[in-house]
Design a protein around this motif. Structure first.
Motif, PDB file in Angstrom:
ATOM      1  N   ASP A 368       0.821  -1.215   0.000  1.00  0.00           N
ATOM      2  CA  ASP A 368       0.000   0.000   0.000  1.00  0.00           C
ATOM      3  C   ASP A 368       0.854   1.264   0.000  1.00  0.00           C
ATOM      4  N   ALA A 369       2.169   1.126   0.352  1.00  0.00           N
ATOM      5  CA  ALA A 369       3.032   2.309   0.397  1.00  0.00           C
ATOM      6  C   ALA A 369       3.613   2.646  -0.966  1.00  0.00           C
ATOM      7  N   TYR A 370       3.413   1.771  -1.981  1.00  0.00           N
ATOM      8  CA  TYR A 370       4.027   1.950  -3.290  1.00  0.00           C
ATOM      9  C   TYR A 370       3.004   2.361  -4.349  1.00  0.00           C
ATOM     10  N   HIS A 371       3.463   3.181  -5.270  1.00  0.00           N
ATOM     11  CA  HIS A 371       2.659   3.565  -6.429  1.00  0.00           C
ATOM     12  C   HIS A 371       2.531   2.368  -7.359  1.00  0.00           C
ATOM     13  N   ASP A 372       1.468   2.303  -8.125  1.00  0.00           N
ATOM     14  CA  ASP A 372       1.275   1.162  -9.036  1.00  0.00           C
ATOM     15  C   ASP A 372       2.390   1.050 -10.070  1.00  0.00           C
ATOM     16  N   GLY A 373       2.993   2.161 -10.429  1.00  0.00           N
ATOM     17  CA  GLY A 373       4.082   2.139 -11.421  1.00  0.00           C
ATOM     18  C   GLY A 373       5.453   2.302 -10.795  1.00  0.00           C
ATOM     19  N   ALA A 374       5.583   2.006  -9.528  1.00  0.00           N
ATOM     20  CA  ALA A 374       6.851   2.211  -8.825  1.00  0.00           C
ATOM     21  C   ALA A 374       7.940   1.273  -9.359  1.00  0.00           C
ATOM     22  N   SER A 375       9.161   1.705  -9.258  1.00  0.00           N
ATOM     23  CA  SER A 375      10.302   0.887  -9.673  1.00  0.00           C
ATOM     24  C   SER A 375      11.226   0.670  -8.479  1.00  0.00           C
ATOM     25  N   PHE A 376      11.974  -0.429  -8.550  1.00  0.00           N
ATOM     26  CA  PHE A 376      12.890  -0.786  -7.466  1.00  0.00           C
ATOM     27  C   PHE A 376      14.269  -1.067  -8.059  1.00  0.00           C
ATOM     28  N   SER A 377      15.320  -0.505  -7.428  1.00  0.00           N
ATOM     29  CA  SER A 377      16.688  -0.719  -7.894  1.00  0.00           C
ATOM     30  C   SER A 377      17.522  -1.289  -6.748  1.00  0.00           C
ATOM     31  N   LEU A 378      18.256  -2.359  -7.053  1.00  0.00           N
ATOM     32  CA  LEU A 378      19.157  -2.978  -6.079  1.00  0.00           C
ATOM     33  C   LEU A 378      20.586  -2.877  -6.615  1.00  0.00           C
ATOM     34  N   LEU A 434       2.208   9.597   2.061  1.00  0.00           N
ATOM     35  CA  LEU A 434       3.240   9.557   1.034  1.00  0.00           C
ATOM     36  C   LEU A 434       3.131   8.256   0.251  1.00  0.00           C
ATOM     37  N   CYS A 435       3.567   8.309  -1.040  1.00  0.00           N
ATOM     38  CA  CYS A 435       3.509   7.122  -1.897  1.00  0.00           C
ATOM     39  C   CYS A 435       4.851   6.983  -2.611  1.00  0.00           C
ATOM     40  N   ILE A 436       5.478   5.814  -2.489  1.00  0.00           N
ATOM     41  CA  ILE A 436       6.808   5.588  -3.062  1.00  0.00           C
ATOM     42  C   ILE A 436       6.698   5.332  -4.568  1.00  0.00           C
ATOM     43  N   VAL A 437       7.476   6.082  -5.348  1.00  0.00           N
ATOM     44  CA  VAL A 437       7.514   5.858  -6.795  1.00  0.00           C
ATOM     45  C   VAL A 437       8.855   5.232  -7.216  1.00  0.00           C
ATOM     46  N   ASN A 438       9.878   5.337  -6.381  1.00  0.00           N
ATOM     47  CA  ASN A 438      11.171   4.739  -6.687  1.00  0.00           C
ATOM     48  C   ASN A 438      11.837   4.334  -5.373  1.00  0.00           C
ATOM     49  N   ASP A 439      12.237   3.068  -5.300  1.00  0.00           N
ATOM     50  CA  ASP A 439      12.882   2.515  -4.106  1.00  0.00           C
ATOM     51  C   ASP A 439      14.271   2.049  -4.509  1.00  0.00           C
ATOM     52  N   GLU A 440      15.326   2.693  -3.967  1.00  0.00           N
ATOM     53  CA  GLU A 440      16.707   2.369  -4.318  1.00  0.00           C
ATOM     54  C   GLU A 440      17.407   1.781  -3.098  1.00  0.00           C
ATOM     55  N   LEU A 441      17.940   0.554  -3.252  1.00  0.00           N
ATOM     56  CA  LEU A 441      18.586  -0.150  -2.142  1.00  0.00           C
ATOM     57  C   LEU A 441      20.024  -0.496  -2.515  1.00  0.00           C
ATOM     58  N   PHE A 442      20.965  -0.125  -1.655  1.00  0.00           N
ATOM     59  CA  PHE A 442      22.380  -0.460  -1.851  1.00  0.00           C
ATOM     60  C   PHE A 442      22.812  -1.364  -0.708  1.00  0.00           C
TER      61      PHE A 442
END
Length: 526
Positions: A368-378, A434-442
Motif C-alpha cells: 500500500d506504500a508503493y505507487h502502481d508504477g513504482a520501480s525498485f533498484s538494487l 506519502l507514496c513511493i515511486v522509486n525505491d533504491e537499495l544499496f
C-alpha cells in the motif's frame, strides 16, 4: 670537463678496424670509408664514418669465440684499448660468441677500432663486430639483488652526510660499477633502483646531482616527489631534456636551487625573463637557477658541495603567502533538513509505519506504500569474482540487468552481516500520506567496525539488585578461555556461564560451533 659530456669525434673517412666491413650474425654493415686496416671488424656507423652520436641508436657488439674468455678479463682488456669509456649492456653468450649492446654511436665506433688489437691467452686476436639493431628487449628488467648491492656501495661513496648531498654525476662510468653492472639513469630499472636506495637509506636527502646522465624524460624520476620530501637542490645539467614540460613531473618538489644548463630546453627561450618565469611556474620557491644561455654558466671547477650550482642567477624572493596550511577537516554532519514542521511530521510518521511493518512477520501491507508504477533498484559493489562464490551472490541470481553490478568483497562470506542504505523517492497523493515511486537499495558487506558498533553491549541500567562479580578463579578462567578461543571477554564469559563455568565443556562446545560456522564475527571483535 668535469661536468661536460664528451664531444663526438669525427673519424677519418677510412673505416676503423674493419676489413671489408664484413661481419657475422647475418647483418653485414659496411663502413662508409671503404677498406680499413686489420680486417675482421665491422665498419663505422654515422656520417663520414664517425660517431653521429645520440641516444636513438643501438649497436650490437659481437665477439666471435668470445665465450672462452673470462668476462672481467675481456671487458678490462677492451676498455684498456678503447678510447671511450663504455658499458656492456646485457652482456651474454650466444653459442661460442659474446654479445652485448652499446647505445651510443661514438662509443660503438671507438670500440670496434679495438678489433684484433688484443691477443688472448691462447694467442688468437680478439675480433669485434658491430651491427645496428633495435633496443634490446630486456633493458627494463629489475636489477638483481647483487647488482643493487653494488649500486648501493657505489652511492654510499658518493654521499656526503654532512650536507645530505648525493653526487650521481655521470654515474654510468663509475669504476666501482663498470666491472659489475651497467647503470644508465635514462632507463627505468636504473632510476627506480636509485630512488629505492635513497628512500630506504637516505630519505632526508637535500642535494641531488643527476648531471651528465643522458636524461631525456623525467617520468621515472617523478617517483622521488613523494619519497624524498626534503629535496631542495637539484642538478639536471648536461642532460637531454627538450621541453620545460618535463619539469611538470617534479612540480611537487619544493626546490630552492635548480641547474638545467646544457639541456636543449634552455634554447627555447628568447630572453632570461621568459626562462625564469617558465621554471618558477613549476617551482615557485626557487631562489637560484642556472641554464639559460644568457645566464652565467656553471663553473667547470665548481664543486657540488655545499651547493650544486656555484655560478647561477640569484632570483628575487617569491611573492606569495607562505602560510602553513592545516590539513582539511570535514565539516560536521548536519541534522536532517525539513522545509516545514508539517513535512517533518509526515515523513517521520511514514518511516515509522513502514519499518514497523518491515520488521514484522507479514510485509504484505507494504504494497500500500508503493505507487502502481513504482520501480525498485538494487545495487551491490562491483567485482570480477564468480557470483556463485560471492558473499552477496544471492542478490544476483534473479537479476535481469544487462550489465550486472557485482560484489567487490574478496574471500568467503562474513556470515549474514550486511550494511545497507535505502533511498525513497515519494509523492504526496494529497490525502496526508506519502507514496513511493522509486525505491533504491544499496547492499554491501559490513565492515568489522560497523559490526562492532551495531552489536556493542548496552550499558546496564541502574538496579537495586546486587550485580554478580567474578571470583579470582573465574577471572583467571575467563582470561585463559578468551586467549585460547580468540573471542572477546564478553562472548567468552557468556560461553563459560552457559556451561556452568566448566572450562573443558565450554571449550568443546566452542570448537563444535566454530566448525559449524555458527559463531558470529562480532564474537571475535576485541
Amino acid at each position: 670537463t668535469p661536468y661536460g659530456r664528451p664531444q663526438n669525434r669525427r673519424d677519418s673517412r677510412r673505416g676503423g678496424g674493419g676489413g671489408e666491413g664484413g661481419g657475422e650474425d647475418g647483418n653485414h654493415n659496411r663502413g662508409r670509408g671503404g677498406r680499413g686496416g686489420g680486417g675482421g671488424g665491422g665498419g663505422s656507423i654515422g656520417g663520414d664514418g664517425g660517431g653521429g652520436g645520440g641516444r636513438k641508436n643501438w649497436f650490437k657488439i659481437t665477439i666471435p669465440h668470445g665465450k672462452k674468455y673470462e668476462k672481467q678479463w675481456l671487458l678490462s682488456a677492451l676498455q684498456s684499448q678503447c678510447t671511450m669509456p663504455f658499458h656492456a649492456i646485457q652482456y651474454h653468450t650466444d653459442g661460442n660468441r659474446v654479445v652485448f649492446y652499446i647505445d651510443d654511436s661514438t662509443t660503438a665506433n671507438a670500440l670496434v677500432k679495438v678489433s684484433r688489437k688484443i691477443t688472448g691467452k691462447d694467442g688468437y686476436k680478439v675480433a669485434i663486430l658491430m651491427n645496428t639493431c633495435p633496443p634490446p628487449s630486456l633493458i627494463h628488467q629489475d636489477l638483481k639483488p647483487e647488482d643493487l648491492e653494488h649500486l648501493k656501495q657505489c652511492m654510499s661513496k658518493r654521499f656526503d652526510g654532512a650536507h645530505q648531498a648525493l653526487d650521481l654525476n655521470n654515474i654510468r662510468v663509475d669504476p666501482d660499477l663498470v666491472p659489475h653492472i651497467d647503470v644508465a639513469l635514462n632507463r627505468k630499472n636504473s632510476m627506480q633502483a636509485v630512488i629505492k636506495i635513497i628512500e630506504e637509506n637516505i630519505p632526508e636527502l637535500v642535494c641531488l646531482n643527476l648531471s651528465n646522465n643522458r636524461l631525456y624524460k623525467l617520468d621515472d624520476l617523478a617517483e622521488i616527489v613523494n619519497k624524498v620530501r626534503n629535496l631542495k637542490i637539484l642538478n639536471l645539467s648536461f642532460n637531454e631534456l627538450k621541453s620545460e614540460r618535463e619539469l611538470d613531473k617534479l612540480k611537487g618538489l619544493k626546490l630552492v636551487e635548480l641547474s638545467l644548463e646544457k639541456n636543449p630546453l634552455c634554447d627555447h627561450f628568447k630572453d632570461q625573463a621568459d626562462y625564469i618565469s617558465a621554471i618558477r611556474e613549476r617551482f615557485p620557491r626557487l631562489l637560484k637557477l642556472v641554464g639559460h644561455t644568457h645566464i652565467s654558466a656553471l663553473s667547470e671547477c665548481a664543486l657540488m658541495l655545499p651547493l650544486l650550482v656555484a655560478d647561477g642567477h640569484d632570483l628575487p624572493p617569491p611573492i606569495g603567502f607562505d602560510l602553513e596550511v592545516a590539513p582539511p577537516v570535514l565539516p560536521p554532519c548536519k541534522p536532517s533538513y525539513f522545509c516545514s514542521k508539517e513535512i517533518k511530521t509526515l515523513i517521520q510518521c511514514f518511516l515509522q509505519q513502514y519499518y514497523t511493518i518491515y520488521d514484522s512477520a507479514d510485509r504484505q501491507p507494504l504494497l500500500d506504500a508503493y505507487h502502481d508504477g513504482a520501480s525498485f533498484s538494487l545495487t551491490i559493489p562491483f567485482t570480477t569474482q564468480n557470483p556463485s562464490k560471492c558473499s552477496l551472490g544471492e542478490y544476483q541470481k534473479d537479476s535481469r540487468n544487462m550489465k550486472r553490478v557485482r560484489d567487490s568483497m574478496d574471500g568467503k562470506s562474513r556470515d549474514s552481516y550486511r550494511s545497507f542504505s535505502r533511498v525513497f523517492i515519494t509523492v504526496a497523493p494529497g490525502n496526508g500520506t506519502l507514496c513511493i515511486v522509486n525505491d533504491e537499495l544499496f547492499i554491501r558487506n559490513a565492515t568489522t567496525e560497523e559490526i562492532r558498533r551495531a552489536f556493542v553491549a548496552l550499558a546496564p541500567t541502574p538496579s537495586s539488585s546486587p550485580v554478580p562479580t567474578l571470583s579470582a578463579i573465574q577471572q583467571e578462567m575467563l582470561s585463559a578461555f578468551s586467549q585460547k578461543s580468540g573471542m572477546n571477554l564478553e562472548w567468552s564469559q557468556k560461553c563459560l556461564q552457559d556451561n556452568d563455568w566448566d572450562f573443558n565443556r565450554a571449550a568443546q562446545i566452542f570448537t563444535d560451533l566454530k566448525a559449524q560456522g555458527k559463531i558470529p564475527d562480532v564474537a571475535f571483535v576485541k
